[in-house]
Scaffold this active site. Structure first.
Site, PDB file in Angstrom:
ATOM      1  N   CYS A  63       0.812  -1.235   0.000  1.00  0.00           N
ATOM      2  CA  CYS A  63       0.000   0.000   0.000  1.00  0.00           C
ATOM      3  C   CYS A  63       0.843   1.282   0.000  1.00  0.00           C
ATOM      4  CB  CYS A  63      -0.926   0.002   1.206  1.00  0.00           C
ATOM      5  SG  CYS A  63      -0.147  -0.533   2.733  1.00  0.00           S
ATOM      6  N   HIS A  86      -2.459   6.686   3.654  1.00  0.00           N
ATOM      7  CA  HIS A  86      -1.015   6.818   3.915  1.00  0.00           C
ATOM      8  C   HIS A  86      -0.515   8.123   3.287  1.00  0.00           C
ATOM      9  CE1 HIS A  86      -1.180   2.873   5.468  1.00  0.00           C
ATOM     10  NE2 HIS A  86      -0.565   2.197   4.524  1.00  0.00           N
TER      11      HIS A  86
HETATM   12  N1  LIG Z   1      -4.543  -3.501   5.232  1.00  0.00           N
HETATM   13  C1  LIG Z   1      -3.923  -2.919   4.218  1.00  0.00           C
HETATM   14  O1  LIG Z   1      -3.967  -1.674   4.049  1.00  0.00           O
HETATM   15  C2  LIG Z   1      -3.144  -3.735   3.233  1.00  0.00           C
HETATM   16  C3  LIG Z   1      -2.588  -3.087   2.157  1.00  0.00           C
HETATM   17  C4  LIG Z   1      -1.893  -3.824   1.210  1.00  0.00           C
HETATM   18  C5  LIG Z   1      -1.754  -5.180   1.360  1.00  0.00           C
HETATM   19  N2  LIG Z   1      -2.282  -5.824   2.441  1.00  0.00           N
HETATM   20  C6  LIG Z   1      -2.107  -7.280   2.539  1.00  0.00           C
HETATM   21  O2  LIG Z   1      -3.388  -7.911   2.401  1.00  0.00           O
HETATM   22  C7  LIG Z   1      -3.430  -9.097   3.189  1.00  0.00           C
HETATM   23  C8  LIG Z   1      -4.615  -9.043   4.133  1.00  0.00           C
HETATM   24  O3  LIG Z   1      -4.470  -7.954   5.023  1.00  0.00           O
HETATM   25  P1  LIG Z   1      -5.641  -7.513   6.027  1.00  0.00           P
HETATM   26  O4  LIG Z   1      -5.202  -6.215   6.559  1.00  0.00           O
HETATM   27  O5  LIG Z   1      -6.969  -7.623   5.363  1.00  0.00           O
HETATM   28  O6  LIG Z   1      -5.533  -8.684   7.160  1.00  0.00           O
HETATM   29  P2  LIG Z   1      -6.631  -9.146   8.210  1.00  0.00           P
HETATM   30  O7  LIG Z   1      -7.586  -8.060   8.529  1.00  0.00           O
HETATM   31  O8  LIG Z   1      -5.864  -9.769   9.333  1.00  0.00           O
HETATM   32  O9  LIG Z   1      -7.443 -10.330   7.448  1.00  0.00           O
HETATM   33  C9  LIG Z   1      -6.849 -11.583   7.132  1.00  0.00           C
HETATM   34  C10 LIG Z   1      -7.840 -12.495   6.381  1.00  0.00           C
HETATM   35  O10 LIG Z   1      -7.193 -13.758   6.114  1.00  0.00           O
HETATM   36  C11 LIG Z   1      -7.913 -14.827   6.759  1.00  0.00           C
HETATM   37  N3  LIG Z   1      -6.981 -15.803   7.318  1.00  0.00           N
HETATM   38  C12 LIG Z   1      -6.122 -15.665   8.357  1.00  0.00           C
HETATM   39  N4  LIG Z   1      -5.434 -16.798   8.570  1.00  0.00           N
HETATM   40  C13 LIG Z   1      -5.872 -17.700   7.664  1.00  0.00           C
HETATM   41  C14 LIG Z   1      -5.560 -19.062   7.371  1.00  0.00           C
HETATM   42  N5  LIG Z   1      -4.635 -19.731   8.080  1.00  0.00           N
HETATM   43  N6  LIG Z   1      -6.204 -19.663   6.345  1.00  0.00           N
HETATM   44  C15 LIG Z   1      -7.130 -19.003   5.625  1.00  0.00           C
HETATM   45  N7  LIG Z   1      -7.481 -17.712   5.846  1.00  0.00           N
HETATM   46  C16 LIG Z   1      -6.854 -17.058   6.847  1.00  0.00           C
HETATM   47  C17 LIG Z   1      -8.720 -14.160   7.862  1.00  0.00           C
HETATM   48  O11 LIG Z   1      -9.837 -14.990   8.174  1.00  0.00           O
HETATM   49  P3  LIG Z   1     -10.495 -15.064   9.661  1.00  0.00           P
HETATM   50  O12 LIG Z   1     -11.351 -13.836   9.813  1.00  0.00           O
HETATM   51  O13 LIG Z   1     -11.282 -16.315   9.611  1.00  0.00           O
HETATM   52  O14 LIG Z   1      -9.357 -15.104  10.642  1.00  0.00           O
HETATM   53  C18 LIG Z   1      -9.105 -12.847   7.179  1.00  0.00           C
HETATM   54  O15 LIG Z   1     -10.158 -13.078   6.279  1.00  0.00           O
HETATM   55  C19 LIG Z   1      -2.073  -9.194   3.895  1.00  0.00           C
HETATM   56  O16 LIG Z   1      -1.229 -10.030   3.155  1.00  0.00           O
HETATM   57  C20 LIG Z   1      -1.577  -7.775   3.886  1.00  0.00           C
HETATM   58  O17 LIG Z   1      -0.177  -7.693   3.943  1.00  0.00           O
HETATM   59  C21 LIG Z   1      -2.992  -5.131   3.387  1.00  0.00           C
END
Ligand SMILES: NC(=O)c1ccc[n+]([C@@H]2O[C@H](COP(=O)([O-])OP(=O)(O)OC[C@H]3O[C@@H](n4cnc5c(N)ncnc54)[C@H](OP(=O)(O)O)[C@@H]3O)[C@@H](O)[C@H]2O)c1
Length: 344
Positions: free
Chosen positions: A150, A242
């Protein structure tokens, strides 16, 4: 043509944004949702703590969340948006590609792999054809395209606008919102009344991903841009958006007016989620600001301002919505590019 799509990691911060952007969408229809085993089998309404600033779409709310494995996703789903933690993505995304699914993924795993296109459509849409190399090398019927981190997405479009002047070196310092760490990422006790001058692995991502994005693809392999990039990353108590301070040295001397004109005239695309203009340039010295400017272009625009000449080259500030332009919207845009280029 309507393409049936799925969301891997649908209950998380980025997954919820994906659902908000995909329901409705002119080309995509949500047909599958997955998350961890603790969410699998529950209704989406029950499994996801919905925190996005619009109501949960009713047709999605009653869908059942599936386990994140290829056998859980119907065969007629052509495109999967992945927002899994990167450790999980590294494990399961190749299985989905092997099973024939095309992935547009946010997760950081594999972003720097030589045969994985890392794409911001307005910057390097031509890199998408690296998918032909990927399929040859990995023997996949499916494929995987990544969007960058991001904070990388926030400043790279401004560099692309300045590339015509020859990029020599870039220094970037970030002020990143808490939503970038995911819902369980930073506790209130850590961040209220505070700033944290370290975000694990983030600086490395800005430095390496930017050179890949600005690189040249000759149809067979990609040569990274030689620009030197140094980054310093800080977490601050904003919710979304950001903000970044950037210093750029160019081969040609350029004025602040030249730089503003190059950014303002940077061409948008005609994909449904590509904003016009891509880069919104403010003349007010105190803009852009996260709370006021993160939703420009539906959260897909880059905002720039404070452009001035300095002893360290051109200096400016830029801003993007981290969970829209920086994550979910970036994946949707890559999905639109995949569709336009016949990969679906
Ligand atoms: N947030 C940002 O601004 C942003 C920006 C760019 C990239 N990203 C990337 O996008 C990805 C997700 O980020 P996020 O912020 O959305 O994270 P998050 O809020 O922690 O959500 C993670 C998701 O993955 C699922 N999950 C976790 N462990 C799992 C497993 N072992 N098997 C299958 N599903 C699983 C979770 O399901 P449950 O609800 O069932 O636990 C939830 O749906 C990351 O790789 C992050 O680096 C995020």
């Amino acid at each position: 043509m309507t393409v049936r799509v799925g969301v891997l990691g649908a209950t998380g911060a980025v997954g919820q944004r994906l659902i908000q952007l995909l329901d409705p969408h002119p080309s995509f229809e949500i047909a599958a949702l997955t998350a961890s085993d603790s969410s699998a089998g529950r209704s989406y309404r029950d499994a996801a703590k919905w925190r996005v600033d619009s109501p949960i779409p009713t047709d999605v709310a009653d869908m059942t969340v599936q386990a994140t494995e290829p056998s859980s996703v119907p065969d007629d789903v052509d495109l999967l948006f992945s927002s899994l933690p990167s450790s999980v993505g590294a494990e399961v995304e190749p299985d989905f590609c092997n099973a024939g699914y095309v992935l547009s993924s946010n997760s950081s795993n594999a972003r720097m792999d030589a045969d994985v296109p890392l794409v911001i459509p307005e910057v390097n849409a031509d890199h998408l054809d690296l998918l032909e190399v990927q399929r040859d090398e990995r023997g996949w019927d499916g494929a995987m395209v990544k969007n960058p981190n991001c904070s990388t997405i926030t400043f790279v479009p401004t560099l692309a606008a300045l590339a015509q002047f020859g990029l020599e070196s870039v220094h970037v310092s970030t002020l990143q919102a808490v939503s970038g760490a995911g819902y369980d990422g930073v506790t209130s006790m850590e961040i209220i009344d505070n700033a944290i001058p370290h975000i694990g692995s983030e600086e490395d991502k800005l430095e390496t991903e930017s050179r890949k994005l600005l690189g040249d693809f000759d149809g067979a392999s990609l040569t990274e841009n030689s620009v030197e990039v140094a980054a310093s990353c800080n977490r601050i108590p904003t919710i979304d958006g950001h903000l970044e301070n950037v210093w750029v040295e160019t081969d040609e001397d350029i004025s602040a007016d030249d730089a503003a004109a190059a950014m303002e005239s940077y061409p948008p695309l005609e994909l449904p989620s590509s904003p016009d203009p891509l880069i919104h340039v403010f003349s007010e010295p105190d803009r852009p600001q996260p709370r006021m400017d993160r939703t420009l272009g539906g959260g897909m625009a880059i905002a720039a301002g404070g452009i001035r000449e300095s002893p360290f080259g051109l200096q400016y500030n830029c801003l993007a919505h981290n969970t829209i332009r920086g994550a979910a919207g970036a994946s949707v845009l890559n999905g639109e590019l995949l569709l336009e280029n016949g990969y679906l």
